[in-house]
Each structure stands twice: as structure tokens, then as C-alpha cells.
Design an enzyme around this catalytic site. Structure first.
Site, short mmCIF file in Angstrom:
data_model
loop_
_atom_site.label_atom_id
_atom_site.label_comp_id
_atom_site.label_asym_id
_atom_site.label_seq_id
_atom_site.Cartn_x
_atom_site.Cartn_y
_atom_site.Cartn_z
N SER A 52 -16.80 -7.21 2.42
CA SER A 52 -15.37 -7.50 2.50
C SER A 52 -15.06 -8.49 3.62
CB SER A 52 -14.57 -6.21 2.70
OG SER A 52 -13.30 -6.30 2.11
N LYS B 18 -10.31 -9.08 -3.39
CA LYS B 18 -11.53 -9.90 -3.42
C LYS B 18 -12.28 -9.77 -4.75
CE LYS B 18 -12.36 -9.86 1.60
NZ LYS B 18 -11.30 -8.97 2.09
N LYS C 90 -15.47 -1.79 -5.14
CA LYS C 90 -14.83 -2.57 -4.07
C LYS C 90 -13.93 -1.65 -3.27
CE LYS C 90 -14.18 -6.14 -1.61
NZ LYS C 90 -14.04 -5.18 -0.47
N SER D 49 -8.19 -5.35 0.29
CA SER D 49 -9.36 -6.15 -0.10
C SER D 49 -9.84 -5.91 -1.52
CB SER D 49 -10.52 -5.89 0.88
OG SER D 49 -10.27 -6.51 2.11
#
Length: 381
Positions: free
Chosen positions: A211, A157, A316, A154
Site C-alpha cells: 500500500s 489502489k 487489499k 487504500s
């Protein structure tokens, strides 16, 4: 004469006794005769009629025998209020014994397969890939397998959010989650059911903070030109900012085909940190959205954003089995703006523990005397 009188008296006594016995026996004989007559008139019991109920012990024995032969039986169950109900007890057939279900361990990460975990580093990090850079001077403070190209989960993203932010699309536009947004690769769960309608800004918030996979996919799907155009733009942007070892195949990170290196991801973090919207959304501790009549609370996947020990400007997280646990951050430590990248960490919390090790290590390097004093005071307490 007296003898004759005694004999006569005994004769009359015997005669009276016989008469009394006959009078008593006559009604009993009449009753027996009447019962025989009634019994003769009563029809015989048919073979199809219900037989008398057997004793409970006999019934239980029959049920036990039926179960042992693979049949099913109804058993009585007494409820809490004294009522009784029946349920069918399914028997296990002797021909179908219970079989043990084989446990299939999750697949190993690409980094572990490549042996990257065997590489040692000064901080004994649990991540097989690590990179710590001074954002202002570009000085490399720590490097471990920084050029290895691995799935990034992820962390993808972050590029998704960067493109949506730069597109200047209407953040108040309503977008509905469709079946196309459902994960059919990893079958991951989502709290955004098909039919949920949120604004583009809300989907951005959930994708970057929590997420949320369906949110990220919907952002790519509704990009001008559709999902294919969005993925092409992701790869073009990567080349534009110098991410030479990076390749994207979709906007969520669920595919192991999304791959990059720590060196490339550090460059992405540096560029993304210049975007005020991304700084705000990635470091948001929590967020509520209205879904129909419900209010859903979402939280940040990185608990360090709530820690008073950290000053995080952008972050992140990511995880799929092929990538391991991943984390990228921009944070200020001891007055220095640092970019940290951790890929393929082995445990659930080890990526955060690695970040803590780096923070402590940098603080010790910046203020060695202060840390020595703190350790001395702690030892004397």
C-alpha cells in the site's frame, strides 16, 4: 663579702640575658621592616582584576539564586573518565510557566458518525459494513450496511492497479519519485524518498502489496494524459463494471473523497480477480527493491496471506481515520469461492478478526458435524 659576691653574680647574669635578647630580636625586626618595604612597593589591586575564587558552596548558592531569578548558569558535569565539562543550565522563567499540551483525538470515521456501528449482525463483527458473497452463484451469505457509501482509503489502489495492468504500459520503464508524489494531505510517511527510481512493475508491486502511497501516485501521474486523465479513467471504469455508488478523486486513497459501497467493492474484487498480475501482486508476502546502494524489504499489509488456514486469491487493505480499517478479499473457504468486504472496522486487527469469524462461520455451515466433533474432542483433551 659573700653577699656582695652573690649580688655581683646576679647583676652579670641579668646583663648577659639582656644582651642575648637584643641579639635575637634584631633579625626579626629587620625581616619585618623588609616585608613592609616590599608591600609598600606593590601596586594596589585594580577593581577590574579577577577576584579570588569563592568556595564551591558559595558559587552553588549564587547559581541557585540566578536560576531562581530566571537567569541561566553554567554548571560542571563530570564525565565517565573523570574529565569535566561545563554546560549552560537554562532556567524556567517565572513569567513563562509550563503549559499542558491538549491532546486532540483523531477524527471519527464517517461510519461511526452515521451510527453504522450500532447495527447488529449474527457474528458480532467489529466492522460497521460487511458483505460476503459466493463468487460463483452470487449468493449473499452475510450482509451488513452493504449499501452505505463510505471512504475506502487504500482499497482505491485496487482500481489503480487494474487500470495500469489493463493499459499494457511497459512494466520495465523506469519511473522516478518526484515531489508531486509526496503526500501533502495526510503527511503519511514513505520509504521511497524523492529521487528514487524504480520500474513501473516494482511500483505496482509496492502499491498493491504494501500500500505504498508514493508508488500509487507515481503510477497515476505517469499514466498517458497525466493524473487528471487517470482519475477520469478510474471513474469511467467504475461505471463500466457497474460500480454505481463509487467516486474517485485520486489514485492512492489518502483522500476521503474516494468513496464506495460494499456492494460496489465486491464487484471490483470480482473483476480484479480475473487479472493474473493483480492476483500475484496483492497476495505476495514480501518483496525487495534496490534503492541506490540499499536493499529495502517491503511486506504485505495483510498477514492472512501467510496463514496456512487461508487460500487467498486477491486482497487489499486500507486505512485512514475517515474510513476506519478496511479489507477486501477473494478466498476459497470450504470449497467455495467467496468475496469478502469489510469497511470501517474499529480496531487495528479487528478487520482480520472479522474475516476469521466469517471463515469459521462458513466452515461450520459447510461441515457442521465435523465442527461439533472437533469441539467435543477439544473439550475432552
Amino acid at each position: 663579702m659573700q653577699v656582695r659576691n652573690r649580688i655581683a653574680a646576679r647583676f652579670f647574669h641579668a646583663l648577659a640575658f639582656v644582651a642575648l635578647s637584643v641579639s635575637l630580636a634584631a633579625p626579626a625586626a629587620h625581616g619585618a621592616e623588609k616585608k613592609r618595604a616590599v608591600a609598600a612597593k606593590k601596586p594596589a589591586v585594580s577593581a577590574t582584576e579577577k577576584r579570588p575564587v569563592a568556595k564551591s558552596s558559595d558559587k552553588q548558592a549564587r547559581k541557585t539564586a540566578e536560576v531562581s531569578r530566571g537567569k541561566s548558569a553554567r554548571v560542571a558535569v563530570t564525565l565517565s573518565k573523570g574529565k569535566t565539562t561545563t554546560t549552560r543550565l537554562a532556567a524556567r522563567s517565572a513569567k513563562a510557566p509550563l503549559r499542558a499540551v491538549a491532546f486532540t483525538p483523531p477524527p471519527q470515521s464517517f461510519g461511526k458518525i452515521a451510527g453504522l456501528h450500532e447495527v447488529q449482525d449474527p457474528l458480532s463483527l467489529q466492522s460497521s459494513v460487511a458483505l460476503v458473497i459466493d463468487q460463483d452463484t452470487q449468493e449473499v451469505l452475510l450482509s451488513k450496511n452493504e449499501g452505505a457509501v463510505l471512504p475506502i482509503a487504500s482499497l482505491t489502489k485496487l482500481m489503480t492497479g487494474l487500470l495500469v495492468s489493463e493499459s499494457r504500459l511497459d512494466m520495465n520503464e523506469s519511473i522516478t519519485i518526484t515531489q508531486d508524489d509526496v503526500d501533502t494531505e495526510k503527511f503519511s510517511r514513505s520509504r521511497l524518498s524523492v529521487g528514487t527510481t524504480l520500474t513501473r512493475g516494482e511500483l505496482m508491486h509496492l502499491a498493491l502489496m504494501s500500500s505504498e502511497n508514493r508508488a500509487a501516485h507515481a503510477l497515476g501521474r505517469t499514466y498517458p494524459g497525466g493524473l487528471e486523465a487517470f482519475v477520469a479513467r478510474m471513474n469511467a471504469k467504475a461505471r463500466q463494471i457497474g460500480m454505481r455508488s463509487t467516486h474517485y478523486v485520486e489514485p492512492t486513497g489518502l483522500s476521503s473523497g474516494n468513496q464506495s459501497s460494499a456492494r460496489d467493492l465486491a464487484q471490483l474484487v470480482s473483476v480484479a480477480h480475473n487479472d493474473a498480475l493483480l492476483r500475484e501482486l496483492t497476495t505476495s508476502p514480501g518483496y525487495e527493491v534496490e534503492v541506490g546502494s540499499r536493499t529495502l524489504q517491503f511486506n504485505n499489509t495483510n498477514r492472512l496471506v501467510k496463514s496456512p488456514l487461508w487460500d487467498i486469491g486477491l486482497q487489499k487493505t486500507g486505512f485512514i481515520n475517515e474510513a476506519g480499517r478496511c479489507l477486501v478479499m477473494q478466498a476459497q473457504v470450504s470449497g467455495r469461492k467467496l468475496i469478502m468486504v469489510f469497511l470501517d472496522s474499529a480496531g487495528k486487527f479487528s478487520r482480520l478478526a472479522d474475516a476469521e469469524r466469517v471463515r469459521t462461520w462458513v466452515e461450520q455451515r459447510s461441515h457442521p458435524a465435523g465442527h461439533m466433533l472437533a469441539r467435543t474432542e477439544h473439550g475432552n483433551s
